[in-house]
Design a protein around this motif. Sequence first.
Motif, PDB file in Angstrom:
ATOM      1  N   LEU A   1      50.163 -16.419 -57.130  1.00 34.45           N
ATOM      2  CA  LEU A   1      49.552 -17.534 -56.401  1.00 34.45           C
ATOM      3  C   LEU A   1      48.386 -17.080 -55.522  1.00 34.45           C
ATOM      4  N   ARG A   2      47.889 -15.885 -55.754  1.00 38.45           N
ATOM      5  CA  ARG A   2      46.963 -15.295 -54.782  1.00 38.45           C
ATOM      6  C   ARG A   2      45.529 -15.820 -54.850  1.00 38.45           C
ATOM      7  N   THR A   3      45.146 -16.489 -55.926  1.00 39.08           N
ATOM      8  CA  THR A   3      43.796 -17.051 -56.009  1.00 39.08           C
ATOM      9  C   THR A   3      43.875 -18.531 -56.341  1.00 39.08           C
ATOM     10  N   ALA A   4      42.843 -19.265 -55.937  1.00 35.60           N
ATOM     11  CA  ALA A   4      42.815 -20.703 -56.210  1.00 35.60           C
ATOM     12  C   ALA A   4      42.819 -20.967 -57.709  1.00 35.60           C
ATOM     13  N   ASP A   5      42.095 -20.143 -58.477  1.00 31.64           N
ATOM     14  CA  ASP A   5      42.033 -20.334 -59.930  1.00 31.64           C
ATOM     15  C   ASP A   5      43.419 -20.217 -60.548  1.00 31.64           C
ATOM     16  N   LYS A   6      44.171 -19.192 -60.173  1.00 36.68           N
ATOM     17  CA  LYS A   6      45.496 -19.011 -60.757  1.00 36.68           C
ATOM     18  C   LYS A   6      46.457 -20.094 -60.282  1.00 36.68           C
ATOM     19  N   ARG A   7      46.359 -20.489 -59.034  1.00 37.39           N
ATOM     20  CA  ARG A   7      47.223 -21.584 -58.550  1.00 37.39           C
ATOM     21  C   ARG A   7      46.973 -22.849 -59.362  1.00 37.39           C
ATOM     22  N   GLU A   8      45.708 -23.139 -59.634  1.00 39.43           N
ATOM     23  CA  GLU A   8      45.382 -24.345 -60.400  1.00 39.43           C
ATOM     24  C   GLU A   8      45.882 -24.241 -61.841  1.00 39.43           C
ATOM     25  N   ARG A   9      45.796 -23.070 -62.421  1.00 38.35           N
ATOM     26  CA  ARG A   9      46.270 -22.894 -63.795  1.00 38.35           C
ATOM     27  C   ARG A   9      47.793 -22.982 -63.891  1.00 38.35           C
ATOM     28  N   ILE A  10      48.467 -22.403 -62.917  1.00 36.73           N
ATOM     29  CA  ILE A  10      49.936 -22.513 -62.886  1.00 36.73           C
ATOM     30  C   ILE A  10      50.338 -23.965 -62.671  1.00 36.73           C
ATOM     31  N   ALA A  11      49.652 -24.638 -61.747  1.00 37.22           N
ATOM     32  CA  ALA A  11      49.968 -26.037 -61.459  1.00 37.22           C
ATOM     33  C   ALA A  11      49.742 -26.916 -62.685  1.00 37.22           C
ATOM     34  N   LYS A  12      48.780 -26.561 -63.519  1.00 39.46           N
ATOM     35  CA  LYS A  12      48.530 -27.339 -64.736  1.00 39.46           C
ATOM     36  C   LYS A  12      49.724 -27.248 -65.675  1.00 39.46           C
ATOM     37  N   LYS A  13      50.294 -26.056 -65.813  1.00 37.35           N
ATOM     38  CA  LYS A  13      51.456 -25.878 -66.685  1.00 37.35           C
ATOM     39  C   LYS A  13      52.688 -26.566 -66.097  1.00 37.35           C
ATOM     40  N   VAL A  14      52.952 -26.316 -64.820  1.00 37.47           N
ATOM     41  CA  VAL A  14      54.089 -26.970 -64.171  1.00 37.47           C
ATOM     42  C   VAL A  14      53.882 -28.477 -64.160  1.00 37.47           C
ATOM     43  N   GLY A  15      52.635 -28.879 -64.037  1.00 41.38           N
ATOM     44  CA  GLY A  15      52.327 -30.299 -64.029  1.00 41.38           C
ATOM     45  C   GLY A  15      52.745 -31.006 -65.305  1.00 41.38           C
ATOM     46  N   ARG A  16      52.696 -30.314 -66.422  1.00 31.89           N
ATOM     47  CA  ARG A  16      53.153 -30.930 -67.671  1.00 31.89           C
ATOM     48  C   ARG A  16      54.658 -31.193 -67.620  1.00 31.89           C
ATOM     49  N   TRP A  17      55.400 -30.318 -66.972  1.00 25.77           N
ATOM     50  CA  TRP A  17      56.835 -30.571 -66.786  1.00 25.77           C
ATOM     51  C   TRP A  17      57.049 -31.772 -65.870  1.00 25.77           C
ATOM     52  N   ILE A  18      56.240 -31.848 -64.817  1.00 24.38           N
ATOM     53  CA  ILE A  18      56.346 -32.979 -63.890  1.00 24.38           C
ATOM     54  C   ILE A  18      56.040 -34.291 -64.621  1.00 24.38           C
ATOM     55  N   ASP A  19      55.015 -34.269 -65.454  1.00 27.00           N
ATOM     56  CA  ASP A  19      54.689 -35.459 -66.247  1.00 27.00           C
ATOM     57  C   ASP A  19      55.875 -35.863 -67.117  1.00 27.00           C
ATOM     58  N   SER A  20      56.511 -34.868 -67.722  1.00 28.52           N
ATOM     59  CA  SER A  20      57.663 -35.141 -68.569  1.00 28.52           C
ATOM     60  C   SER A  20      58.807 -35.754 -67.766  1.00 28.52           C
ATOM     61  N   CYS A  21      59.002 -35.271 -66.544  1.00 29.09           N
ATOM     62  CA  CYS A  21      60.041 -35.845 -65.679  1.00 29.09           C
ATOM     63  C   CYS A  21      59.797 -37.336 -65.473  1.00 29.09           C
ATOM     64  N   ALA A  22      58.551 -37.678 -65.201  1.00 25.52           N
ATOM     65  CA  ALA A  22      58.216 -39.084 -64.987  1.00 25.52           C
ATOM     66  C   ALA A  22      58.415 -39.903 -66.263  1.00 25.52           C
ATOM     67  N   GLU A  23      57.997 -39.346 -67.386  1.00 23.79           N
ATOM     68  CA  GLU A  23      58.136 -40.062 -68.658  1.00 23.79           C
ATOM     69  C   GLU A  23      59.594 -40.318 -69.011  1.00 23.79           C
ATOM     70  N   LYS A  24      60.476 -39.405 -68.641  1.00 24.46           N
ATOM     71  CA  LYS A  24      61.895 -39.554 -68.948  1.00 24.46           C
ATOM     72  C   LYS A  24      62.588 -40.559 -68.025  1.00 24.46           C
ATOM     73  N   GLY A  25      61.995 -40.838 -66.869  1.00 25.62           N
ATOM     74  CA  GLY A  25      62.599 -41.806 -65.955  1.00 25.62           C
ATOM     75  C   GLY A  25      63.173 -41.219 -64.688  1.00 25.62           C
ATOM     76  N   PHE A  26      62.893 -39.959 -64.398  1.00 25.56           N
ATOM     77  CA  PHE A  26      63.296 -39.392 -63.114  1.00 25.56           C
ATOM     78  C   PHE A  26      62.502 -40.056 -61.990  1.00 25.56           C
ATOM     79  N   GLN A  27      63.084 -40.064 -60.799  1.00 16.77           N
ATOM     80  CA  GLN A  27      62.405 -40.648 -59.647  1.00 16.77           C
ATOM     81  C   GLN A  27      61.783 -39.605 -58.711  1.00 16.77           C
ATOM     82  N   ALA A  28      62.168 -38.345 -58.885  1.00 17.61           N
ATOM     83  CA  ALA A  28      61.687 -37.300 -57.980  1.00 17.61           C
ATOM     84  C   ALA A  28      61.684 -35.966 -58.705  1.00 17.61           C
TER      85      ALA A  28
END
Length: 279
Positions: free
Chosen positions: A127-154
Motif C-alpha cells: 500500500l506504499r504508493t498511490a498507484d499500487k493502492r489504486e490498482r489493489i482497490a480496483k481488484k478488491v473493488g470487483r469483489w465489492i461489486d459482486s457483493c452488491a450484485e448478489k444482494g449484500f447490504q454491506a
Amino acid sequence: MTHDRRRPYRTIGAAVAAIALLVLAAQAHGALAPGSGGAGSAPAAKPPPKHAGFDYQIGGPYAPPSGVEVVSRDHTAKPADGLYNICYVNAFQAQPDAEDEWGDLLLRDANGDVVYDKEWDEAFLDLRTADKRERIAKKVGRWIDSCAEKGFQAVEPDNYDSYTRAPDKLLTAKQAQAFIKLLSERAHDKGLAIGQKNTPDLADARKANGLDFAVAEECGEYDECGRYAKAFDDRVVVIEYTRDGLAKACEGWGDRLSVVRRDVDVSKPGDDGYVRQTC
C-alpha cells in the motif's frame, strides 16, 4: 492498542436557486423523491441495525440460527434470505496460496522477498504508493461489486490493521487509511455500507475514512468495545473467541452491541470444534 485476529458551502447565484426551485417542484409532483439522486445512482448505504442478533459465517454459510438478523459471509457465498448481510473480503492481504494473483502488488522487503503475516500465512499487499493502492482497490473493488450484485447490504474489508503487523514499519496507518477511503467510495457507489474491521486506534477517524459501522474481534477480551461503541454510535458487531471474552462483552455491552462467540476456525454446525454462543 491493536491485537491480532483470532481472523464549504458557497453562494453561487440565482442559477443555483432556480435549479433548487425546479427540484422542489419535481418533488412536490412526485417526479423526484427527496434525497434521491439522478438516473442510475445507487441507493443510500444503510448500516446494520443496532443490538441485533448476529452470526459470523465467514468459514462457510449455513442456515442462520433463530433470532439472527445480521450475518457476515465470505464474498464467494450467497447472502442469507431475509436478513441483513455483510460481505467479507480480505482486502489488505492475499489469501494463502493466492500470491500469483497479485504480481507486483505484494509487499516486499529490502531483499525483494515477499513479506508475510506469519500467524495467518498471508502475504501483505503493498500500500506504499498511490498507484499500487489504486490498482489493489480496483481488484478488491470487483469483489465489492459482486457483493452488491448478489444482494449484500454491506462489506467488511479485513486486515485494516495489517500495518501493525508488517515488520520494520513497512506499512503505515496513513497508507491504510488512504486505501480504505478508496474502498469506502467504491462500496458507497454501489449502495453498500462499509465496516471498519478491528483497528481501534483508527476508530475516531471513521467519518473521515468513510466507515459506517465496526466489526470488532475480541473487543471484550481486550477491553476495547467502548472505543468502537463511542466512535460508531453502538453500530458494532462483536466476535469473541473465548468464554471469558464473551462474558466480558456481554456484561459490559450485551444490552447495546451485537455480540456472538465463535470458534477460531469459524466452522459450520456439525464440524469438529464448532462453537456459537450469545449473551
